[in-house]
Design a protein around this motif. Structure first.
Motif, PDB file in Angstrom:
ATOM      1  N   ILE A   1      23.363 -22.298-102.555  1.00 37.02           N
ATOM      2  CA  ILE A   1      22.445 -22.503-101.429  1.00 37.02           C
ATOM      3  C   ILE A   1      21.678 -23.791-101.692  1.00 37.02           C
ATOM      4  CG2 ILE A   1      20.401 -21.614-100.258  1.00 37.02           C
ATOM      5  CD1 ILE A   1      21.464 -18.839-100.603  1.00 37.02           C
ATOM      6  N   VAL A   2      21.684 -24.679-100.701  1.00 38.84           N
ATOM      7  CA  VAL A   2      21.067 -25.995-100.843  1.00 38.84           C
ATOM      8  C   VAL A   2      20.126 -26.233 -99.667  1.00 38.84           C
ATOM      9  CG1 VAL A   2      23.094 -26.864-102.062  1.00 38.84           C
ATOM     10  CG2 VAL A   2      22.922 -27.197 -99.590  1.00 38.84           C
ATOM     11  N   HIS A   3      19.333 -27.270 -99.790  1.00 36.15           N
ATOM     12  CA  HIS A   3      18.420 -27.669 -98.705  1.00 36.15           C
ATOM     13  C   HIS A   3      18.203 -29.174 -98.824  1.00 36.15           C
ATOM     14  CE1 HIS A   3      14.821 -28.076 -96.232  1.00 36.15           C
ATOM     15  NE2 HIS A   3      15.025 -26.856 -95.773  1.00 36.15           N
ATOM     16  N   PRO A   4      18.215 -29.905 -97.704  1.00 31.27           N
ATOM     17  CA  PRO A   4      18.057 -31.363 -97.791  1.00 31.27           C
ATOM     18  C   PRO A   4      16.779 -31.815 -98.470  1.00 31.27           C
ATOM     19  CG  PRO A   4      18.807 -30.736 -95.598  1.00 31.27           C
ATOM     20  CD  PRO A   4      18.461 -29.465 -96.310  1.00 31.27           C
ATOM     21  N   ASP A   5      15.738 -30.983 -98.455  1.00 32.81           N
ATOM     22  CA  ASP A   5      14.453 -31.392 -99.016  1.00 32.81           C
ATOM     23  C   ASP A   5      14.234 -30.942-100.453  1.00 32.81           C
ATOM     24  OD1 ASP A   5      13.722 -32.598 -96.609  1.00 32.81           O
ATOM     25  OD2 ASP A   5      12.891 -30.733 -95.813  1.00 32.81           O
ATOM     26  N   HIS A   6      15.181 -30.199-101.030  1.00 32.37           N
ATOM     27  CA  HIS A   6      14.975 -29.638-102.363  1.00 32.37           C
ATOM     28  C   HIS A   6      16.035 -30.137-103.336  1.00 32.37           C
ATOM     29  CE1 HIS A   6      12.286 -27.218-100.149  1.00 32.37           C
ATOM     30  NE2 HIS A   6      13.058 -26.181 -99.920  1.00 32.37           N
ATOM     31  N   LYS A   7      15.607 -30.472-104.551  1.00 34.90           N
ATOM     32  CA  LYS A   7      16.561 -30.793-105.610  1.00 34.90           C
ATOM     33  C   LYS A   7      17.098 -29.523-106.258  1.00 34.90           C
ATOM     34  CE  LYS A   7      16.163 -34.210-108.399  1.00 34.90           C
ATOM     35  NZ  LYS A   7      17.311 -34.990-107.922  1.00 34.90           N
ATOM     36  N   GLU A   8      16.317 -28.460-106.244  1.00 36.15           N
ATOM     37  CA  GLU A   8      16.804 -27.193-106.786  1.00 36.15           C
ATOM     38  C   GLU A   8      17.906 -26.629-105.889  1.00 36.15           C
ATOM     39  OE1 GLU A   8      12.542 -27.762-107.948  1.00 36.15           O
ATOM     40  OE2 GLU A   8      13.607 -27.740-106.037  1.00 36.15           O
ATOM     41  N   VAL A   9      18.830 -25.904-106.518  1.00 32.25           N
ATOM     42  CA  VAL A   9      19.867 -25.177-105.793  1.00 32.25           C
ATOM     43  C   VAL A   9      19.858 -23.733-106.289  1.00 32.25           C
ATOM     44  CG1 VAL A   9      21.280 -27.248-105.538  1.00 32.25           C
ATOM     45  CG2 VAL A   9      21.698 -25.705-107.471  1.00 32.25           C
ATOM     46  N   ILE A  10      20.462 -22.850-105.514  1.00 27.88           N
ATOM     47  CA  ILE A  10      20.592 -21.454-105.916  1.00 27.88           C
ATOM     48  C   ILE A  10      22.075 -21.152-106.037  1.00 27.88           C
ATOM     49  CG2 ILE A  10      20.104 -19.058-105.339  1.00 27.88           C
ATOM     50  CD1 ILE A  10      17.696 -20.009-103.736  1.00 27.88           C
ATOM     51  N   PRO A  11      22.643 -21.243-107.243  1.00 27.74           N
ATOM     52  CA  PRO A  11      24.069 -20.970-107.406  1.00 27.74           C
ATOM     53  C   PRO A  11      24.401 -19.523-107.065  1.00 27.74           C
ATOM     54  CG  PRO A  11      23.143 -22.034-109.359  1.00 27.74           C
ATOM     55  CD  PRO A  11      21.991 -21.605-108.506  1.00 27.74           C
ATOM     56  N   LEU A  12      25.500 -19.336-106.382  1.00 29.65           N
ATOM     57  CA  LEU A  12      26.027 -18.008-106.091  1.00 29.65           C
ATOM     58  C   LEU A  12      27.203 -17.733-107.013  1.00 29.65           C
ATOM     59  CD1 LEU A  12      25.908 -18.453-102.223  1.00 29.65           C
ATOM     60  CD2 LEU A  12      24.305 -17.103-103.603  1.00 29.65           C
ATOM     61  N   ALA A  13      27.659 -16.497-107.043  1.00 32.49           N
ATOM     62  CA  ALA A  13      28.788 -16.157-107.902  1.00 32.49           C
ATOM     63  C   ALA A  13      29.983 -17.025-107.527  1.00 32.49           C
ATOM     64  CB  ALA A  13      29.132 -14.679-107.753  1.00 32.49           C
ATOM     65  N   PRO A  14      30.590 -17.713-108.503  1.00 28.17           N
ATOM     66  CA  PRO A  14      31.729 -18.581-108.211  1.00 28.17           C
ATOM     67  C   PRO A  14      33.011 -17.778-108.074  1.00 28.17           C
ATOM     68  CG  PRO A  14      31.287 -18.611-110.551  1.00 28.17           C
ATOM     69  CD  PRO A  14      30.239 -17.712-109.938  1.00 28.17           C
ATOM     70  N   GLU A  15      34.068 -18.448-107.649  1.00 23.92           N
ATOM     71  CA  GLU A  15      35.386 -17.819-107.550  1.00 23.92           C
ATOM     72  C   GLU A  15      36.369 -18.619-108.400  1.00 23.92           C
ATOM     73  OE1 GLU A  15      38.309 -15.242-106.830  1.00 23.92           O
ATOM     74  OE2 GLU A  15      36.252 -14.967-106.085  1.00 23.92           O
ATOM     75  N   PRO A  16      36.960 -18.009-109.424  1.00 23.60           N
ATOM     76  CA  PRO A  16      37.929 -18.739-110.246  1.00 23.60           C
ATOM     77  C   PRO A  16      39.169 -19.116-109.437  1.00 23.60           C
ATOM     78  CG  PRO A  16      37.174 -16.735-111.351  1.00 23.60           C
ATOM     79  CD  PRO A  16      36.692 -16.659-109.940  1.00 23.60           C
ATOM     80  N   ILE A  17      39.690 -20.290-109.716  1.00 24.01           N
ATOM     81  CA  ILE A  17      40.981 -20.725-109.181  1.00 24.01           C
ATOM     82  C   ILE A  17      41.936 -20.654-110.364  1.00 24.01           C
ATOM     83  CG2 ILE A  17      42.246 -22.587-108.031  1.00 24.01           C
ATOM     84  CD1 ILE A  17      39.575 -23.634-106.994  1.00 24.01           C
ATOM     85  N   VAL A  18      42.750 -19.606-110.419  1.00 22.27           N
ATOM     86  CA  VAL A  18      43.520 -19.315-111.618  1.00 22.27           C
ATOM     87  C   VAL A  18      44.995 -19.119-111.293  1.00 22.27           C
ATOM     88  CG1 VAL A  18      41.557 -18.279-112.815  1.00 22.27           C
ATOM     89  CG2 VAL A  18      43.062 -16.832-111.439  1.00 22.27           C
ATOM     90  N   ASN A  19      45.794 -19.258-112.316  1.00 25.48           N
ATOM     91  CA  ASN A  19      47.213 -18.970-112.200  1.00 25.48           C
ATOM     92  C   ASN A  19      47.401 -17.469-112.328  1.00 25.48           C
ATOM     93  OD1 ASN A  19      49.986 -18.596-112.610  1.00 25.48           O
ATOM     94  ND2 ASN A  19      50.205 -20.622-113.531  1.00 25.48           N
ATOM     95  N   GLY A  20      47.832 -16.841-111.249  1.00 30.94           N
ATOM     96  CA  GLY A  20      48.012 -15.399-111.289  1.00 30.94           C
ATOM     97  C   GLY A  20      49.463 -14.978-111.241  1.00 30.94           C
ATOM     98  N   ASP A  21      50.374 -15.897-111.506  1.00 30.00           N
ATOM     99  CA  ASP A  21      51.789 -15.585-111.315  1.00 30.00           C
ATOM    100  C   ASP A  21      52.634 -16.111-112.469  1.00 30.00           C
ATOM    101  OD1 ASP A  21      54.312 -16.318-108.794  1.00 30.00           O
ATOM    102  OD2 ASP A  21      53.968 -14.501-109.965  1.00 30.00           O
ATOM    103  N   GLY A  22      52.154 -15.961-113.677  1.00 34.07           N
ATOM    104  CA  GLY A  22      52.934 -16.326-114.845  1.00 34.07           C
ATOM    105  C   GLY A  22      53.382 -17.767-114.889  1.00 34.07           C
ATOM    106  N   HIS A  23      52.505 -18.697-114.496  1.00 34.85           N
ATOM    107  CA  HIS A  23      52.788 -20.133-114.515  1.00 34.85           C
ATOM    108  C   HIS A  23      53.831 -20.562-113.460  1.00 34.85           C
ATOM    109  CE1 HIS A  23      50.239 -20.706-117.896  1.00 34.85           C
ATOM    110  NE2 HIS A  23      51.024 -20.112-118.755  1.00 34.85           N
TER     111      HIS A  23
END
Length: 444
Positions: free
Chosen positions: A169-191
């Motif tokens: 979560i961001v705002h044009p007037d704030h340097k602080e951000v509120i990170p949310l849970a990320p989503e991994p981009i992973v290999n799920g099919d044995g390479h």
């Protein structure tokens, strides 16, 4: 309510947030069947503490574990700190999705303490900047895991790498951000088949809505997100969108913009800032087809030109579902440009301001690398919460001058002096007169 960094919230100190994080770790179901001398909650919180302290490697953290003090218990609430090998073994089987509740619970603390009030934008929505980033890459055959993405160049060199879809979560007037849970981009099919940012975004949207079913949000994204399947996913998630588009990637759409303008169907606004001399020119379009393949996917488009007082020109354009009127185009433009906050204030901070996001802390045989990366982002969320609501954190940061210096001095005090909480460490760094003199440990 003003800048979030002016807020004072007792619930947003490290000493209040560490137990909250620990509670979410303890709630993760135990999958080990044999006897265990170290609870998984201790292992997770130890890795979190490593990133909270900004230790540059697991080895450095392991050396700290052997220091003759009890700070891991008194500051972080850890009963038994695992060795580096034990930590890898304990964290490798953990499903990264099991860490989502920690982000949700810290977020709810921010929500309950009205921190989110300062981030409301465009009618009370919250801007969420979403983007993917690399955090590990190597051509070494021996350093990879089953979840590594794989690419081979034209001369046959194989690179193993990791990516993460981040959201904040961001705002044009704030340097602080509120990170949310990320989503991994992973290999799920044995390479055999790499995951991609589009699939990760779809998963992230669904998981986000499960965690925050009623939060009004507006996604700000880059040009890769300007496609009809993604817009359908966004609508299904009950979210708005504000997405960068470029003429070279969306010829059909920009041809329609030129035709609209030639036919006089474009809403035009030009303003001049009397203080800065900045000239702003807006052109708004409504109800245009996104592309030739999806004529029923209709979007509004905002084009924007900005000339500085010395004549420098910047040009931007976005597709959106937000109203475009003379009263809203300025805020829409600023919201669209806030997309860069996730790169500047999130990924750049993680990679260049002490968090060591691109360092290889370990790969393991299952999820270790991803689990450690998610825990690092969780530590960053706790730091951002302190920056917003903890005066002792801000005072210590000011006294140390830079974040890197702050992390260095926190580690030094943690190792060398008798302290009972993170608050005591921060107060000692800010003003030694406000707490009892620090007593060095007897290391003889």
């Amino acid at each position: 309510m003003g800048s979030p960094s002016r807020l004072v919230r007792a619930d947003l100190t490290a000493d209040a947030l560490f137990p909250l994080v620990r509670a979410t770790f303890d709630a993760i179901p135990e999958t080990r069947t044999g006897p265990s001398t170290i609870p998984r909650g201790d292992a997770l919180l130890s890795a979190f503490a490593m990133f909270s302290l900004k230790d540059p490697s697991l080895l450095a953290f392991d050396h700290r574990r052997r220091d003759p003090n009890d700070h891991f218990r008194t500051v972080y609430g850890i009963t038994r700190v695992p060795s580096d090998t034990q930590m890898r073994d304990l964290l490798d089987p953990v499903d990264p999705a099991a860490l989502r509740p920690a982000f949700r619970d810290v977020f709810r603390r921010l929500q309950r303490d009205h921190v989110l009030d300062t981030f409301g934008y465009l009618g009370g929505q919250y801007l969420i900047s979403v983007d993917g980033t690399n955090y590990f890459a190597t051509t070494s055959d021996g350093i990879h895991c089953p979840e590594c993405l794989v690419k081979r160049n034209r001369v046959g060199v194989v690179t193993h790498y990791h990516q993460m879809l981040g959201a904040a979560i961001v705002h044009p007037d704030h340097k602080e951000v509120i990170p949310l849970a990320p989503e991994p981009i992973v290999n799920g099919d044995g390479h055999r088949k790499n995951d991609g940012e589009r699939n990760a975004t779809r998963r992230w949207l669904r998981a986000f809505r499960r965690d925050h079913p009623r939060l009004p949000v507006l996604l700000v994204e880059d040009d890769l997100a300007a496609n009809a399947p993604h817009l359908r996913d966004v609508r299904a998630a009950r979210a708005g969108y504000l997405i960068t588009v470029q003429p070279g990637d969306h010829k059909f759409l920009f041809d329609a913009l030129f035709a609209d303008d030639a036919a006089g169907r474009t809403a035009i606004l030009t303003t001049v800032d009397s203080d800065t001399g900045i000239v702003r020119h807006y052109r708004s379009h409504h109800g245009l087809s996104l592309n030739e393949s999806n004529p029923d996917t209709r979007v509004s488009v905002l084009e924007y030109w900005e000339w500085s007082a010395v004549g420098d020109l910047q040009v931007f354009s976005w597709i959106t579902d937000q109203p475009l009127t003379p009263d809203t185009v300025y805020d829409v433009m600023r919201g669209g440009r806030a997309r860069w906050t996730i790169e500047n204030e999130t990924f750049n901070t993680l990679k260049n301001q002490g968090y060591q996001f691109e360092h290889n802390y370990g790969h393991g045989k299952k999820h270790l690398s991803v689990v450690l990366a998610v825990l690092m982002i969780l530590a960053f969320l706790v730091d951002q919460a302190q920056q917003i609501g903890c005066p002792a954190f801000r005072a210590a940061w000011a006294a140390c001058g830079t974040k890197r210096s702050l992390w260095d001095q926190i580690r030094a005090v943690f190792r060398l002096f008798a302290v009972t909480s993170m608050g005591a460490i921060l107060r000692a760094l800010a003003d030694r007169s406000v707490c009892p003199p620090l007593v060095p440990h007897n290391t003889g």
